[in-house]
Design a protein around this motif. Sequence first.
Motif, PDB file in Angstrom:
ATOM      1  N   GLU A   1       0.824  -1.206   0.000  1.00  0.00           N
ATOM      2  CA  GLU A   1       0.000   0.000   0.000  1.00  0.00           C
ATOM      3  C   GLU A   1       0.862   1.262   0.000  1.00  0.00           C
ATOM      4  N   SER A   2       1.978   1.223   0.745  1.00  0.00           N
ATOM      5  CA  SER A   2       2.857   2.397   0.787  1.00  0.00           C
ATOM      6  C   SER A   2       3.445   2.694  -0.587  1.00  0.00           C
TER       7      SER A   2
ATOM      8  N   GLN B   1       0.818   4.285  -2.942  1.00  0.00           N
ATOM      9  CA  GLN B   1       0.585   5.702  -2.681  1.00  0.00           C
ATOM     10  C   GLN B   1       1.742   6.583  -3.140  1.00  0.00           C
TER      11      GLN B   1
END
Length: 297
Positions: free
Chosen positions: A163-164, A167
């Motif tokens: 997820e990091s 983003q």
Amino acid sequence: MIFRKKQRTQPEAELPAQHVEQPEVGTKTTLSFHPDWQLSPEETYVYRFYHEQLPPLQPNQISISGVKLVEYNDGFVAVAMLRNTLPKPVRFERIRLLLLGEDGTAIARKEFDMSAFGELPPMTARPWRFLFAAEDKLVDQLPKGGWKVAFELPPQHRLELEESWEQSLSVEQRQQLQALVDSVPPPARGEVNFMGIEAKQLPSGELAVTLLIRNGSDQQIRFEQIPLEVRDHAGDIVARGLFACHLEVKAHTSKPWTFLFPPELLRKAEPDWTSWKVAIPSPPAQSERQETQSSEE
């Protein structure tokens, strides 16, 4: 004027419907037995019967059809017919088979070494026996009928992002990673390996190494610790370290990750980055372990 009575015409007799056989569409194969198979006339007749029941294939096809299941110890034997309508012989190395029940439920799965099968001539069909062990079964009870067998192709290898990373990456960077994953051959089934993407010396003195962790297995893998070794074009060790992490990589995916080697783990001042590679280091040889222990004492 004389009017004649109009005679009633007799209805035309209806012709009986005739069944016109349509030619079968497709290509038939001839039966071929492995040279090492010693079959009785009765067994040969049975296999010929099974072969005649198979539907024709289209040209240029490789097909497998189930014949029968025979329970054997805690496992079972699946007898299947492999057919080849290519204009050239086919040789299999390894195949992965999936057995399905009548409702499409998977009942067994296994990969087979086909080196003993030999070459399947063009336009032929050959029966073969596949032994499934108890651990290959996905159900407790084998079906009595209505089952099918199919070649199981590996899922398409794809890119997976934390997820990091989702983003922080731009659209262009994500497209570049996807293109990289698509451009290289996927890892072999069951194989897990590391592919270097970028190695960069930071102003802090750390070495930032970005890798693709490639999972070719059917299971998700989880890392708690990863030992890594970086070598440059000359084959010299540039850095070696053990990284604590909580990293998961799904089956048949590649996940990018960046590892930071602090200055104290660097071993070469001026590496040759013309080409480089990263791998899990091999355990030291016994002599090396003895030398290390003696030097510490």
